[in-house]
Write an enzyme that holds these catalytic residues in place. Structure first.
Site, PDB file in Angstrom:
ATOM      1  N   GLU A  21     126.448  -3.743  68.777  1.00 37.97           N
ATOM      2  CA  GLU A  21     127.805  -4.195  68.452  1.00 37.97           C
ATOM      3  C   GLU A  21     127.916  -4.687  67.017  1.00 37.97           C
ATOM      4  OE1 GLU A  21     129.441  -7.370  70.887  1.00 37.97           O
ATOM      5  OE2 GLU A  21     131.384  -7.107  69.928  1.00 37.97           O
ATOM      6  N   ASP A  76     124.502  -5.167  73.373  1.00 34.31           N
ATOM      7  CA  ASP A  76     125.460  -6.220  73.016  1.00 34.31           C
ATOM      8  C   ASP A  76     124.672  -7.523  72.999  1.00 34.31           C
ATOM      9  OD1 ASP A  76     127.489  -7.986  72.609  1.00 34.31           O
ATOM     10  OD2 ASP A  76     128.868  -7.044  74.019  1.00 34.31           O
ATOM     11  N   ASP A 128     129.458  -3.010  75.732  1.00 30.13           N
ATOM     12  CA  ASP A 128     129.876  -3.975  76.762  1.00 30.13           C
ATOM     13  C   ASP A 128     129.512  -3.471  78.167  1.00 30.13           C
ATOM     14  OD1 ASP A 128     131.306  -5.660  74.885  1.00 30.13           O
ATOM     15  OD2 ASP A 128     132.962  -4.244  74.937  1.00 30.13           O
ATOM     16  N   THR A 175     131.374 -13.363  73.806  1.00 32.79           N
ATOM     17  CA  THR A 175     131.278 -14.246  72.628  1.00 32.79           C
ATOM     18  C   THR A 175     132.321 -15.359  72.681  1.00 32.79           C
ATOM     19  OG1 THR A 175     130.395 -12.406  71.330  1.00 32.79           O
ATOM     20  CG2 THR A 175     131.241 -14.272  70.083  1.00 32.79           C
ATOM     21  N   ILE A 195     125.518 -10.632  72.449  1.00 29.16           N
ATOM     22  CA  ILE A 195     126.191 -11.636  73.296  1.00 29.16           C
ATOM     23  C   ILE A 195     127.465 -10.973  73.812  1.00 29.16           C
ATOM     24  CG2 ILE A 195     127.331 -13.878  73.459  1.00 29.16           C
ATOM     25  CD1 ILE A 195     125.638 -14.929  71.220  1.00 29.16           C
ATOM     26  N   ASP A 196     127.487 -10.633  75.084  1.00 32.82           N
ATOM     27  CA  ASP A 196     128.722 -10.129  75.677  1.00 32.82           C
ATOM     28  C   ASP A 196     129.397 -11.334  76.321  1.00 32.82           C
ATOM     29  OD1 ASP A 196     130.577  -8.061  76.300  1.00 32.82           O
ATOM     30  OD2 ASP A 196     129.970  -8.307  78.387  1.00 32.82           O
TER      31      ASP A 196
END
Ligand code: IPD
Length: 279
Positions: free
Chosen positions: A75, A96, A225, A101, A98-99
């Site tokens: 990402e 990702d 994601d 955020t 941090i999915d």
């Protein structure tokens, strides 16, 4: 030409993905209750923090050292260099860091590290780790999916009117997109038990895989994601489709996931379709 991967290689990729998830989780946990340095990307609600960037850098370095011929789609790398997301037959790590955020920024615990690995454009390994809650979701193609080692299976509800659904607002504030999303929300809410939003597409898919909630619709998500979560849901007995009910294309920025095709078939007629472009 399609790529052949042996079982022991897949096992090695899987073990690496789990190790990366634990390392990423440690960094996320350390930063979770501290003050965050927040920046924006495509919209004022599309957030990024230094932890997203640090986790992705760390993960990319490990993958490129260990598997120099593999491709990488992350990402934050795409956000910075605008690199294209063309999916090839080569083994590809779709990350990702941090999915969720927005959850991370607001110290809401539903934040996940998501790692999907594709071979021949198909997701063969999915790992989603929710470090604050210490929940490790894993799947290998054809071998089921698991939460902390316990096998997952989807809900047996078949009627939308008895279903709990997941829908998200997303980060676009375009008025036409918001109008269609709110129309969809009203239609689905009217036809079901209710709507929830966990704030992470990867976690949303894992919730349905766990038998919590029966369906999920989102327009505007990206391949990073959903890559891992869609395999985890599929391997728990669920279905993942395009929002039209046709075959899903993970680069097409829209998805419906459900415990059964019956739920998808009842959801699709309620939706105003949105073309969100491609990753
Ligand atoms: C977001 C989350 C959120 C979804 C957004 C995504 P991010 O990912 O998955 O649940 O509604 O569409 O962009 O930005 O936190 O990685």
């Amino acid at each position: 030409m399609s790529v052949q991967i042996l079982d022991h290689q897949l096992e090695d990729y899987f073990n690496t993905a789990v190790e990366l998830a634990k390392k990423a989780g440690q960094t996320i946990k350390e930063a979770f209750y501290k003050e965050k340095n927040v920046d924006t990307k495509q919209s004022a609600a599309d957030l990024v923090t230094e932890t997203d960037q640090a986790v992705e850098k760390m993960v990319q370095e490990i993958i490129s050292q260990k598997y120099p011929t593999h491709k990488f789609i992350g990402e934050e790398t795409v956000a910075v260099d605008g690199s294209s997301c063309t999916l090839t037959d080569d083994p590809t790590w779709i990350i990702d860091p941090i999915d969720g955020t927005t959850n991370f920024v607001h110290s809401i615990p539903e934040v996940s590290f998501s790692c999907g690995i594709t071979v021949n454009k198909e997701v063969v390994i999915g790992v989603v780790y929710v470090p604050i809650l210490d929940q490790m979701y894993t799947a290998k193609k054809g071998q089921g999916s698991f939460l902390n080692g316990h096998k997952l299976s989807v809900s047996s509800v078949t009627e939308l009117k008895q279903a709990a659904l997941i829908m998200e607002g997303g980060s676009s504030r375009d008025p036409d997109i918001l109008k269609a999303k709110l129309d969809n929300l009203r239609n689905v809410l009217t036809a079901s038990h209710g709507i929830r939003a966990y704030g992470s597409a990867a976690i949303n898919l894992c919730k349905i895989a766990s038998g919590i909630c029966e369906g999920y619709v989102e327009y505007g998500i990206h391949c990073w994601d959903i890559a891992a979560g869609l395999l985890i849901l599929h391997e728990a007995g669920g279905v993942v489709k395009d929002t039209t009910g046709e075959e899903v294309d993970i680069m097409r920025r829209r998805i419906t996931g459900a415990c059964s095709v019956n739920i998808v078939n009842q959801l699709v007629p309620l939706l105003t379709q949105l073309d969100m472009g491609r990753d």
